[in-house]
Design a protein around this motif. Sequence first.
Motif, PDB file in Angstrom:
ATOM      1  N   GLU A 163       0.841  -1.215   0.000  1.00 55.23           N
ATOM      2  CA  GLU A 163       0.000   0.000   0.000  1.00 55.23           C
ATOM      3  C   GLU A 163       0.868   1.255   0.000  1.00 55.23           C
ATOM      4  N   GLN A 164       1.908   1.243   0.834  1.00 56.71           N
ATOM      5  CA  GLN A 164       2.805   2.402   0.880  1.00 56.71           C
ATOM      6  C   GLN A 164       3.497   2.608  -0.464  1.00 56.71           C
ATOM      7  N   ARG A 165       3.953   1.501  -1.032  1.00 59.72           N
ATOM      8  CA  ARG A 165       4.677   1.610  -2.310  1.00 59.72           C
ATOM      9  C   ARG A 165       3.747   2.137  -3.407  1.00 59.72           C
ATOM     10  N   GLU A 166       2.518   1.624  -3.406  1.00 63.86           N
ATOM     11  CA  GLU A 166       1.561   2.079  -4.427  1.00 63.86           C
ATOM     12  C   GLU A 166       1.346   3.587  -4.342  1.00 63.86           C
ATOM     13  N   VAL A 167       1.157   4.059  -3.116  1.00 62.73           N
ATOM     14  CA  VAL A 167       0.882   5.487  -2.928  1.00 62.73           C
ATOM     15  C   VAL A 167       2.110   6.322  -3.286  1.00 62.73           C
ATOM     16  N   ILE A 168       3.250   5.911  -2.810  1.00 62.46           N
ATOM     17  CA  ILE A 168       4.438   6.752  -3.001  1.00 62.46           C
ATOM     18  C   ILE A 168       4.833   6.796  -4.483  1.00 62.46           C
ATOM     19  N   VAL A 169       4.644   5.713  -5.189  1.00 59.37           N
ATOM     20  CA  VAL A 169       5.012   5.685  -6.612  1.00 59.37           C
ATOM     21  C   VAL A 169       4.022   6.496  -7.444  1.00 59.37           C
ATOM     22  N   LEU A 170       2.727   6.327  -7.139  1.00 62.59           N
ATOM     23  CA  LEU A 170       1.739   7.125  -7.881  1.00 62.59           C
ATOM     24  C   LEU A 170       1.893   8.620  -7.575  1.00 62.59           C
ATOM     25  N   ARG A 171       2.249   8.899  -6.338  1.00 61.67           N
ATOM     26  CA  ARG A 171       2.301  10.318  -5.929  1.00 61.67           C
ATOM     27  C   ARG A 171       3.523  11.023  -6.531  1.00 61.67           C
ATOM     28  N   PHE A 172       4.690  10.361  -6.540  1.00 61.72           N
ATOM     29  CA  PHE A 172       5.913  11.073  -6.931  1.00 61.72           C
ATOM     30  C   PHE A 172       6.485  10.598  -8.259  1.00 61.72           C
ATOM     31  N   VAL A 173       6.440   9.318  -8.525  1.00 64.56           N
ATOM     32  CA  VAL A 173       6.964   8.855  -9.817  1.00 64.56           C
ATOM     33  C   VAL A 173       5.975   9.208 -10.931  1.00 64.56           C
ATOM     34  N   ARG A 177      -9.055   4.953  -1.870  1.00 64.76           N
ATOM     35  CA  ARG A 177      -8.914   5.290  -0.455  1.00 64.76           C
ATOM     36  C   ARG A 177      -9.249   6.759  -0.269  1.00 64.76           C
ATOM     37  N   ARG A 178      -9.446   7.139   1.007  1.00 66.26           N
ATOM     38  CA  ARG A 178      -9.687   8.544   1.297  1.00 66.26           C
ATOM     39  C   ARG A 178      -8.373   9.318   1.216  1.00 66.26           C
ATOM     40  N   ALA A 233      -1.526   9.814   5.003  1.00 64.98           N
ATOM     41  CA  ALA A 233      -0.854   9.102   6.091  1.00 64.98           C
ATOM     42  C   ALA A 233       0.082   8.032   5.537  1.00 64.98           C
ATOM     43  N   LEU A 234      -0.387   7.308   4.526  1.00 67.08           N
ATOM     44  CA  LEU A 234       0.466   6.286   3.913  1.00 67.08           C
ATOM     45  C   LEU A 234       1.716   6.925   3.304  1.00 67.08           C
ATOM     46  N   GLN A 235       1.521   8.058   2.651  1.00 63.14           N
ATOM     47  CA  GLN A 235       2.664   8.748   2.032  1.00 63.14           C
ATOM     48  C   GLN A 235       3.685   9.165   3.102  1.00 63.14           C
TER      49      GLN A 235
END
Lengths: 260, 154
Positions: B108-118, B132-133, B139-141
């Motif tokens: 979940e963390q990897r999904e969020v961080i990659v979508l957010r920054f990569v 997700r909300r 929070a995950l990021q």
Amino acid sequence: MNEHDALIRRLQHLGTAPVDSGVAASHLAGLSTIAPAPVQPFKRGHLMVVGAMVATTFVSSTAMAGAMTGRLPGPAQDVAHTVLAKVGTDVPRSEKGQARAAAAKAANGERKAAKGGADDGAPGVARFLGDETTPCTLPDGSPFEGTHGEYVAAHPDDPDTPDVNERELAAQSPCGMPLDAVDATHDPAADKGKGKGNDGGGKPATRPAGGKPATTGKPTTTTTTTVEAESNTGTDGGDGDGETEQRTRRTGRPTTTVQP
Amino acid sequence: MPGVGDVYRTLAPAVLGYLRAQRAPEPEDLLGEVFVQVARDLPRFKGDDAALRRWVFAIAHNRLLDARRRQGRRPPPASGVIPDRPASLPAEPLDPALVKALGALTPEQREVIVLRFVADLPLEDVARIVSRRVGAVKALQHRALDALAKALAT
């Protein structure tokens, strides 16, 4: 976020690396041959569904408008009245339905009046308030008006006359009873038809409309004894035997048990 | 509306980076699958550039999930069997240490961080893609960045 700025820049840099030129060329060559997915035409089934929905909406709205103005045929209007009343919509009945409802309401009102009079002394119920043979007077000699229970309550047992139980005599009298109940106790056909009460050993032959027996519910033998005692004492003076017999007859007790 | 070639030239590097950072099996092939679907559905797409970016990465997200399901169903190769031709070497990632640290995060963390920054998507678009909300994504990021920083520091 500042503490992670360098990390974020490294992450963003991952998304800027160019695709290998050979891979990109093959992809672009392949993409140029792909035909776009055809836009789904409006299917005939969808058209039929939409048409049915439109028709249903039209019919239901037309029927609703007719129901609101009372223009539907009689039974349909009554059904619309019943169904829409459940969702809080006031729709008139048909003319026949209104007449039926009025008749039912009137009959219901009559039943309620009759039932209420027998139970709680509601006004409008004709009651027995005495006649030539059975006067209904209060202990002070004034005429009585009210229910049978009020009549009994107004006649406490007099300690000066230990041989006579005035309250029990009042309970046995028809004073204050609804006339329907008194008439029922008078009805000789009913007495004959019931049968059981006439043998001197069973329940009273008839009951008033309110469901209570006309007598106090004591065994007939006891009542007979009381009547005999009353008859024998004759404390009332001139109206002794005749009044006792009349009371006995009106309260439904068998006349054969009365001893002169 | 840009053509599929323009979309490819603009977004393919980010999509490939997303797939590599997610350790997708055969990311170049998956990139091709993503843009095949983009080419098919692009005529029906309506929206601005930001919406187009979100739409393309939503497709990439779904194709990645499909590829992982396929990989899970595929039987493992028999041991001792030598392939008749050498397998192509995987392309060297741009930042091997970072990709390795990303592998240590939760999915979940990897999904969020990659979508957010990569993929460079805003929080709202990431939240929509991962269902997700926004608060949960934030929070995950935050936790993912902390974990990545620690992993890279060691």
